[in-house]
Motif scaffolding. Sequence first.
Motif, PDB file in Angstrom:
ATOM      1  N   ALA A  60      44.522  36.709  44.067  1.00 33.78           N
ATOM      2  CA  ALA A  60      45.022  36.817  42.709  1.00 33.78           C
ATOM      3  C   ALA A  60      43.965  37.471  41.765  1.00 33.78           C
ATOM      4  O   ALA A  60      44.115  37.993  41.176  1.00 33.78           O
ATOM      5  N   ARG A 103      44.601  39.721  35.503  1.00 32.37           N
ATOM      6  CA  ARG A 103      43.621  38.912  37.247  1.00 32.37           C
ATOM      7  C   ARG A 103      42.547  37.861  37.039  1.00 32.37           C
ATOM      8  O   ARG A 103      42.114  36.727  36.951  1.00 32.37           O
ATOM      9  N   LEU A 117      49.034  34.724  43.606  1.00 33.84           N
ATOM     10  CA  LEU A 117      49.371  35.597  43.629  1.00 33.84           C
ATOM     11  C   LEU A 117      50.747  36.837  43.184  1.00 33.84           C
ATOM     12  O   LEU A 117      51.771  36.181  43.791  1.00 33.84           O
ATOM     13  N   GLN A 120      50.003  43.252  43.989  1.00 31.02           N
ATOM     14  CA  GLN A 120      48.401  43.774  44.456  1.00 31.02           C
ATOM     15  C   GLN A 120      48.661  45.090  44.812  1.00 31.02           C
ATOM     16  O   GLN A 120      49.993  44.783  45.452  1.00 31.02           O
ATOM     17  N   ARG A 134      45.094  43.495  40.421  1.00 28.62           N
ATOM     18  CA  ARG A 134      45.970  42.490  41.170  1.00 28.62           C
ATOM     19  C   ARG A 134      46.350  41.563  39.723  1.00 28.62           C
ATOM     20  O   ARG A 134      45.241  42.096  38.597  1.00 28.62           O
ATOM     21  N   GLN A 136      48.145  38.241  38.393  1.00 29.32           N
ATOM     22  CA  GLN A 136      48.709  36.565  38.531  1.00 29.32           C
ATOM     23  C   GLN A 136      49.811  36.187  38.841  1.00 29.32           C
ATOM     24  O   GLN A 136      50.060  37.345  37.195  1.00 29.32           O
TER      25      GLN A 136
END
Length: 253
Positions: A60, A103, A117, A120, A134, A136
Amino acid sequence: MQTRIEGEMLPVLYVSLDPWESIVSETGELSWKSPNVTLQTTTAGAGSSGFLGAVKRSLAGGGLFMTQYKAEGGPGFIAFAAKIPGTIDEHRIEPGRSYMLHRHGFMCATEGVTLGLGFQRSLGAGIFGGDGFRLQQVSGSGTFWTMLGGQVVSHLLAPGEAIDVHPGHVGMFEDSVSFDITMLPGIRNKLFGGDGFFLARLTGPGRIWLQTLTMPNLAHALGPYLGGETVASTAEGSALGVAASSFIRRAFQ
């Protein structure tokens, strides 16, 4: 635990810990601390259960390791300073809710907050050399702090209300917000518009936080003053392939 944020352009987060209280951050975030605050680096921080959880967190955009700071033998303090001009914000999270976060936006959190994660997408990565987009996911229960670039602009989106954002400016949004990647129309817009190939579409209901400064844009602004072959070729933009690659990297980093 008590906290305060000082400074504006390059702020710093001060965390005052009562005896045996702790806080967790990614490795490399520490700026200064009192001597009685101890450090323990582990893969199990931020809600990870074992090595696989740490790998998911790393995918992530976070670190494989996390550092726990604990005040031992009395109260202590720790400080986390911003690494780029930006904004530090405090957020409270309750069980059953989550946030999607840039991220590089996570700074630190109390015990009980989970970092993993969330999203993505690797569109164009194989062809143009980008490393994907990506996000988080922050969940659990507790308090966490974010560090976003430049000023933070917050919007509360009504149900069905949408906004198209350059992916690099997406700072954070509530899990109730729908997220998708859309492609810019028109080949001229893609290759010569300077805005990349893709935009992030955020659709309400929910609150979003946008950042005005991105790391690629900061690097691009400083590039002419750093010298080097790569900077020169990027500044000139004479080759279409170089320009396309640059736009993709800017869009997804």
